[in-house]
Design a protein around this motif. Structure first.
Motif, mmCIF file in Angstrom:
data_model
loop_
_atom_site.group_PDB
_atom_site.id
_atom_site.type_symbol
_atom_site.label_atom_id
_atom_site.label_comp_id
_atom_site.label_asym_id
_atom_site.label_seq_id
_atom_site.Cartn_x
_atom_site.Cartn_y
_atom_site.Cartn_z
ATOM 1 N N LYS A 115 0.833 -1.207 0.000
ATOM 2 C CA LYS A 115 0.000 0.000 0.000
ATOM 3 C C LYS A 115 0.864 1.252 0.000
ATOM 4 O O LYS A 115 0.636 2.171 -0.778
ATOM 5 C CB LYS A 115 -0.931 -0.007 1.210
ATOM 6 N N GLU A 116 1.873 1.269 0.850
ATOM 7 C CA GLU A 116 2.739 2.447 0.926
ATOM 8 C C GLU A 116 3.546 2.627 -0.354
ATOM 9 O O GLU A 116 3.628 3.718 -0.909
ATOM 10 C CB GLU A 116 3.692 2.308 2.115
ATOM 11 N N ARG A 117 4.117 1.546 -0.836
ATOM 12 C CA ARG A 117 5.004 1.600 -2.003
ATOM 13 C C ARG A 117 4.247 1.894 -3.298
ATOM 14 O O ARG A 117 4.677 2.704 -4.108
ATOM 15 C CB ARG A 117 5.741 0.258 -2.098
ATOM 16 N N GLU A 118 3.112 1.252 -3.498
ATOM 17 C CA GLU A 118 2.421 1.348 -4.783
ATOM 18 C C GLU A 118 1.261 2.342 -4.798
ATOM 19 O O GLU A 118 1.010 2.983 -5.819
ATOM 20 C CB GLU A 118 1.907 -0.028 -5.206
ATOM 21 N N PHE A 119 0.526 2.455 -3.710
ATOM 22 C CA PHE A 119 -0.666 3.307 -3.703
ATOM 23 C C PHE A 119 -0.390 4.691 -3.121
ATOM 24 O O PHE A 119 -0.820 5.691 -3.674
ATOM 25 C CB PHE A 119 -1.804 2.656 -2.915
ATOM 26 N N ASP A 120 0.297 4.754 -1.993
ATOM 27 C CA ASP A 120 0.500 6.046 -1.335
ATOM 28 C C ASP A 120 1.518 6.924 -2.060
ATOM 29 O O ASP A 120 1.326 8.132 -2.170
ATOM 30 C CB ASP A 120 0.942 5.854 0.121
ATOM 31 N N ARG A 121 2.583 6.339 -2.541
ATOM 32 C CA ARG A 121 3.657 7.124 -3.174
ATOM 33 C C ARG A 121 3.329 7.541 -4.599
ATOM 34 O O ARG A 121 3.689 8.619 -5.036
ATOM 35 C CB ARG A 121 4.962 6.336 -3.177
ATOM 36 N N ASN A 122 2.687 6.658 -5.345
ATOM 37 C CA ASN A 122 2.402 6.942 -6.753
ATOM 38 C C ASN A 122 1.088 6.269 -7.133
ATOM 39 O O ASN A 122 1.079 5.231 -7.793
ATOM 40 C CB ASN A 122 3.555 6.419 -7.627
ATOM 41 N N PRO A 123 -0.042 6.853 -6.712
ATOM 42 C CA PRO A 123 -1.333 6.203 -6.944
ATOM 43 C C PRO A 123 -1.614 5.971 -8.434
ATOM 44 O O PRO A 123 -1.371 6.848 -9.253
ATOM 45 C CB PRO A 123 -2.353 7.176 -6.362
ATOM 46 N N PRO A 124 -2.108 4.796 -8.768
ATOM 47 C CA PRO A 124 -2.463 4.533 -10.160
ATOM 48 C C PRO A 124 -3.711 5.314 -10.578
ATOM 49 O O PRO A 124 -4.479 5.774 -9.736
ATOM 50 C CB PRO A 124 -2.733 3.020 -10.182
ATOM 51 N N ARG A 125 -3.890 5.417 -11.868
ATOM 52 C CA ARG A 125 -5.056 6.105 -12.413
ATOM 53 C C ARG A 125 -6.329 5.450 -11.885
ATOM 54 O O ARG A 125 -6.468 4.235 -11.872
ATOM 55 C CB ARG A 125 -5.030 6.014 -13.948
ATOM 56 N N GLY A 126 -7.243 6.270 -11.407
ATOM 57 C CA GLY A 126 -8.534 5.765 -10.950
ATOM 58 C C GLY A 126 -8.571 5.278 -9.519
ATOM 59 O O GLY A 126 -9.623 4.875 -9.028
ATOM 60 N N PHE A 127 -7.452 5.327 -8.821
ATOM 61 C CA PHE A 127 -7.389 4.873 -7.439
ATOM 62 C C PHE A 127 -8.014 5.918 -6.513
ATOM 63 O O PHE A 127 -7.758 7.104 -6.638
ATOM 64 C CB PHE A 127 -5.924 4.644 -7.039
#
Length: 91
Positions: free
Chosen positions: A25-37
């Motif tokens: 979550k921290e590495r992939e979502f919080d730092r660089n959220p994907p489109r539509g997240f």
């Protein structure tokens, strides 16, 4: 239409799964959220670890579900899980 993905891991080793999901979550979502997240949570209750992510639409969710980091994270969690269920819910 907004959608949520709720992944529930039943486990006697919750700490291992919690560590992996929080790191993802921290590495992939919080730092660089994907489109539509929209957002994500990781919780533990009664021998279950629940990873919920909210998305603007099903296409945004599927783009992430097909990604190598997401698949690798779930594969590592599955090692420590006794059972896993995935549920998509319209918001």
């Amino acid at each position: 239409m907004p959608i949520a993905l709720k992944i529930t891991f039943e486990t006697s080793q919750a700490d291992h799964i919690l560590t992996q999901l929080r790191a993802y979550k921290e590495r992939e979502f919080d730092r660089n959220p994907p489109r539509g997240f929209i957002g994500a949570t990781v919780t533990e209750e009664d021998g279950k670890v629940i990873f919920r992510s909210d998305w603007e639409d099903d296409d945004a969710l599927e783009n992430t579900r097909d990604s190598a980091p997401f698949e690798a994270c779930l594969d590592l969690c599955d090692i420590y899980a006794d059972d896993r269920s995935d549920e998509k819910v319209e918001l």
